[in-house]
Every structure is written in structure tokens, then in C-alpha cells.
Write a protein that holds these residues in place. Structure first.
Motif, PDB file in Angstrom:
ATOM      1  N   THR A  21       0.843  -0.984   0.016  1.00  0.00           N
ATOM      2  CA  THR A  21      -0.036  -0.199   0.036  1.00  0.00           C
ATOM      3  C   THR A  21       0.923   1.009  -0.066  1.00  0.00           C
ATOM      4  OG1 THR A  21      -0.200   0.294   2.374  1.00  0.00           O
ATOM      5  CG2 THR A  21      -1.616  -1.265   1.495  1.00  0.00           C
ATOM      6  N   GLU A  22       0.455   2.524   0.006  1.00  0.00           N
ATOM      7  CA  GLU A  22       1.083   3.584   0.018  1.00  0.00           C
ATOM      8  C   GLU A  22       2.094   3.962   1.070  1.00  0.00           C
ATOM      9  OE1 GLU A  22       0.468   8.361   0.150  1.00  0.00           O
ATOM     10  OE2 GLU A  22      -1.009   7.119  -1.292  1.00  0.00           O
ATOM     11  N   ASP A  23       1.682   3.164   2.413  1.00  0.00           N
ATOM     12  CA  ASP A  23       2.344   3.368   3.731  1.00  0.00           C
ATOM     13  C   ASP A  23       2.786   2.307   4.155  1.00  0.00           C
ATOM     14  OD1 ASP A  23       2.166   6.346   3.571  1.00  0.00           O
ATOM     15  OD2 ASP A  23      -0.027   6.144   4.457  1.00  0.00           O
ATOM     16  N   SER A  24       2.251   1.130   3.722  1.00  0.00           N
ATOM     17  CA  SER A  24       2.669  -0.235   4.452  1.00  0.00           C
ATOM     18  C   SER A  24       2.480  -1.342   3.569  1.00  0.00           C
ATOM     19  CB  SER A  24       1.734  -0.286   5.843  1.00  0.00           C
ATOM     20  OG  SER A  24       1.993  -1.445   6.542  1.00  0.00           O
ATOM     21  N   PHE A  25       1.617  -2.373   4.152  1.00  0.00           N
ATOM     22  CA  PHE A  25       1.109  -3.564   3.395  1.00  0.00           C
ATOM     23  C   PHE A  25      -0.567  -3.814   3.658  1.00  0.00           C
ATOM     24  CE2 PHE A  25       5.588  -4.311   3.866  1.00  0.00           C
ATOM     25  CZ  PHE A  25       5.963  -4.615   2.567  1.00  0.00           C
ATOM     26  N   GLY A  26      -1.191  -4.415   2.817  1.00  0.00           N
ATOM     27  CA  GLY A  26      -2.577  -4.591   3.119  1.00  0.00           C
ATOM     28  C   GLY A  26      -2.730  -6.227   2.817  1.00  0.00           C
ATOM     29  N   PHE A  27      -3.791  -6.789   2.965  1.00  0.00           N
ATOM     30  CA  PHE A  27      -3.884  -8.301   2.680  1.00  0.00           C
ATOM     31  C   PHE A  27      -5.291  -8.323   2.165  1.00  0.00           C
ATOM     32  CE2 PHE A  27      -0.727  -8.776   6.124  1.00  0.00           C
ATOM     33  CZ  PHE A  27      -0.160  -9.852   5.748  1.00  0.00           C
ATOM     34  N   THR A  28      -5.417  -9.435   1.305  1.00  0.00           N
ATOM     35  CA  THR A  28      -6.712  -9.774   0.914  1.00  0.00           C
ATOM     36  C   THR A  28      -6.909 -11.381   0.849  1.00  0.00           C
ATOM     37  OG1 THR A  28      -8.176  -9.445  -1.076  1.00  0.00           O
ATOM     38  CG2 THR A  28      -5.762  -9.770  -1.620  1.00  0.00           C
ATOM     39  N   ASP A  29      -7.957 -12.140   0.520  1.00  0.00           N
ATOM     40  CA  ASP A  29      -8.011 -13.374   0.524  1.00  0.00           C
ATOM     41  C   ASP A  29      -8.414 -13.869  -0.717  1.00  0.00           C
ATOM     42  OD1 ASP A  29     -10.672 -12.797   0.935  1.00  0.00           O
ATOM     43  OD2 ASP A  29     -10.846 -13.462   2.844  1.00  0.00           O
ATOM     44  N   ALA A  30      -8.005 -15.161  -0.931  1.00  0.00           N
ATOM     45  CA  ALA A  30      -8.823 -16.108  -1.968  1.00  0.00           C
ATOM     46  C   ALA A  30      -9.366 -17.189  -1.316  1.00  0.00           C
ATOM     47  CB  ALA A  30      -7.666 -16.183  -3.045  1.00  0.00           C
ATOM     48  N   MET A  31     -10.347 -17.894  -2.071  1.00  0.00           N
ATOM     49  CA  MET A  31     -10.863 -19.056  -1.623  1.00  0.00           C
ATOM     50  C   MET A  31     -11.838 -19.799  -2.737  1.00  0.00           C
ATOM     51  SD  MET A  31     -13.962 -16.749   0.337  1.00  0.00           S
ATOM     52  CE  MET A  31     -12.616 -15.666   0.570  1.00  0.00           C
ATOM     53  N   GLY A  32     -11.801 -20.972  -2.392  1.00  0.00           N
ATOM     54  CA  GLY A  32     -12.460 -21.981  -3.587  1.00  0.00           C
ATOM     55  C   GLY A  32     -12.761 -23.242  -2.774  1.00  0.00           C
ATOM     56  N   ASN A  33     -13.709 -23.875  -3.537  1.00  0.00           N
ATOM     57  CA  ASN A  33     -14.043 -25.378  -3.121  1.00  0.00           C
ATOM     58  C   ASN A  33     -13.387 -26.342  -3.871  1.00  0.00           C
ATOM     59  OD1 ASN A  33     -15.893 -25.120  -0.967  1.00  0.00           O
ATOM     60  ND2 ASN A  33     -17.302 -24.268  -2.274  1.00  0.00           N
ATOM     61  N   THR A  34     -12.867 -26.000  -5.172  1.00  0.00           N
ATOM     62  CA  THR A  34     -11.974 -26.775  -5.839  1.00  0.00           C
ATOM     63  C   THR A  34     -10.602 -26.238  -5.984  1.00  0.00           C
ATOM     64  OG1 THR A  34     -12.819 -26.146  -7.849  1.00  0.00           O
ATOM     65  CG2 THR A  34     -14.314 -27.587  -6.997  1.00  0.00           C
ATOM     66  N   LEU A  35      -9.702 -27.249  -6.185  1.00  0.00           N
ATOM     67  CA  LEU A  35      -8.339 -26.726  -6.465  1.00  0.00           C
ATOM     68  C   LEU A  35      -8.384 -25.465  -7.610  1.00  0.00           C
ATOM     69  CD1 LEU A  35      -5.556 -26.329  -5.187  1.00  0.00           C
ATOM     70  CD2 LEU A  35      -5.324 -28.555  -6.566  1.00  0.00           C
ATOM     71  N   ASP A  36      -9.262 -26.045  -8.891  1.00  0.00           N
ATOM     72  CA  ASP A  36      -9.038 -25.032  -9.722  1.00  0.00           C
ATOM     73  C   ASP A  36      -9.745 -23.704  -9.510  1.00  0.00           C
ATOM     74  OD1 ASP A  36      -7.855 -26.658 -11.640  1.00  0.00           O
ATOM     75  OD2 ASP A  36      -9.901 -27.544 -12.271  1.00  0.00           O
ATOM     76  N   GLU A  37     -10.918 -23.952  -8.776  1.00  0.00           N
ATOM     77  CA  GLU A  37     -11.517 -22.522  -8.421  1.00  0.00           C
ATOM     78  C   GLU A  37     -10.707 -21.598  -7.444  1.00  0.00           C
ATOM     79  OE1 GLU A  37     -15.934 -22.918  -7.280  1.00  0.00           O
ATOM     80  OE2 GLU A  37     -15.164 -22.350  -5.106  1.00  0.00           O
ATOM     81  N   PHE A  38      -9.872 -22.375  -6.723  1.00  0.00           N
ATOM     82  CA  PHE A  38      -9.038 -21.692  -5.619  1.00  0.00           C
ATOM     83  C   PHE A  38      -8.036 -20.857  -6.332  1.00  0.00           C
ATOM     84  CE2 PHE A  38      -5.637 -22.481  -2.417  1.00  0.00           C
ATOM     85  CZ  PHE A  38      -5.815 -21.271  -1.664  1.00  0.00           C
ATOM     86  N   ILE A  39      -7.235 -21.457  -7.270  1.00  0.00           N
ATOM     87  CA  ILE A  39      -6.290 -21.205  -8.142  1.00  0.00           C
ATOM     88  C   ILE A  39      -6.648 -19.922  -9.203  1.00  0.00           C
ATOM     89  CG2 ILE A  39      -4.645 -21.526 -10.212  1.00  0.00           C
ATOM     90  CD1 ILE A  39      -3.701 -22.872  -7.460  1.00  0.00           C
ATOM     91  N   ASP A  40      -7.948 -19.966  -9.517  1.00  0.00           N
ATOM     92  CA  ASP A  40      -8.514 -19.000 -10.533  1.00  0.00           C
ATOM     93  C   ASP A  40      -8.760 -17.681  -9.547  1.00  0.00           C
ATOM     94  OD1 ASP A  40      -8.434 -20.631 -12.733  1.00  0.00           O
ATOM     95  OD2 ASP A  40     -10.690 -20.864 -12.448  1.00  0.00           O
ATOM     96  N   ASP A  41      -9.242 -17.947  -8.307  1.00  0.00           N
ATOM     97  CA  ASP A  41      -9.534 -16.702  -7.348  1.00  0.00           C
ATOM     98  C   ASP A  41      -8.105 -16.090  -6.918  1.00  0.00           C
ATOM     99  OD1 ASP A  41     -11.421 -15.103  -6.191  1.00  0.00           O
ATOM    100  OD2 ASP A  41     -11.121 -16.056  -4.230  1.00  0.00           O
ATOM    101  N   ILE A  42      -7.085 -16.848  -6.808  1.00  0.00           N
ATOM    102  CA  ILE A  42      -5.863 -16.444  -6.559  1.00  0.00           C
ATOM    103  C   ILE A  42      -5.258 -15.460  -7.430  1.00  0.00           C
ATOM    104  CG2 ILE A  42      -3.289 -16.863  -6.061  1.00  0.00           C
ATOM    105  CD1 ILE A  42      -4.259 -19.247  -4.437  1.00  0.00           C
ATOM    106  N   ASN A  43      -5.439 -16.116  -8.727  1.00  0.00           N
ATOM    107  CA  ASN A  43      -5.033 -15.382  -9.903  1.00  0.00           C
ATOM    108  C   ASN A  43      -5.701 -14.149 -10.118  1.00  0.00           C
ATOM    109  OD1 ASN A  43      -2.849 -16.949 -10.854  1.00  0.00           O
ATOM    110  ND2 ASN A  43      -3.985 -18.467 -11.827  1.00  0.00           N
ATOM    111  N   SER A  44      -6.983 -14.086  -9.836  1.00  0.00           N
ATOM    112  CA  SER A  44      -7.757 -12.938  -9.976  1.00  0.00           C
ATOM    113  C   SER A  44      -7.514 -11.657  -8.917  1.00  0.00           C
ATOM    114  CB  SER A  44      -9.293 -13.181  -9.643  1.00  0.00           C
ATOM    115  OG  SER A  44     -10.138 -12.149  -9.497  1.00  0.00           O
ATOM    116  N   ARG A  45      -7.079 -12.115  -7.571  1.00  0.00           N
ATOM    117  CA  ARG A  45      -6.560 -11.285  -6.844  1.00  0.00           C
ATOM    118  C   ARG A  45      -4.986 -10.612  -7.447  1.00  0.00           C
ATOM    119  NH1 ARG A  45     -11.371 -11.135  -4.764  1.00  0.00           N
ATOM    120  NH2 ARG A  45     -11.768 -12.854  -3.240  1.00  0.00           N
TER     121      ARG A  45
END
Length: 82
Positions: A21-45
């Protein structure tokens, strides 16, 4: 008594992604019920925060149960483009 949850969802997979972030760090999360869904959500973030050097901080299987750390496996899959 209600069960104390580690994350506020019932998905099978959960990831924490850190980004600058401008001054520090931020966090976001990703999730999924299948591995493919999970990887897609990570890539989206990663795409959403691409100008802020996003990095996978932690990836978990069953985050509200056994909390199995799968960070290394997911990083490897992301590097291979799976």
C-alpha cells in the motif's frame, strides 16, 4: 457454544495474499471449493493488485478444521501456470 472459526467462510481452500500500500502492506484473501476454483481466485487477486507486488502469504486446506498448510504446493502450481 458456537464453534470458533479461523476464517469467515466454509470454503475448502483459503489463501492470504499480501500487497503493498502507499504506507505499508495490506492483505486480501482468496478461496474456493475446488483446486481450480481456488487457483483462479488467487490469480484474480494477483491481477487486481498487479501494480502492488502481490505475494501469496499462506494457503490452507480446511482452514476451519485441520488447517493443512499447502502454501508451497500452491506457489509451485502458480509458477508452473497450472
Amino acid at each position: 457454544m458456537d464453534k470458533l472459526l479461523n476464517v469467515p467462510h466454509d470454503y475448502k481452500y483459503h489463501a492470504e495474499i499480501i500487497y503493498e500500500t502507499e504506507d505499508s502492506f495490506g492483505f486480501t484473501d482468496a478461496m474456493g471449493n475446488t483446486l481450480d476454483e481456488f487457483i483462479d481466485d488467487i490469480n484474480s487477486r494477483f491481477d487486481k493488485y498487479k501494480d502492488r507486488q502481490p505475494d501469496l502469504s499462506e494457503a490452507l486446506l480446511d482452514p476451519n478444521g485441520e488447517k493443512i498448510n499447502i502454501t508451497y504446493k500452491i506457489r509451485t502450481m502458480l509458477k508452473k501456470g497450472e
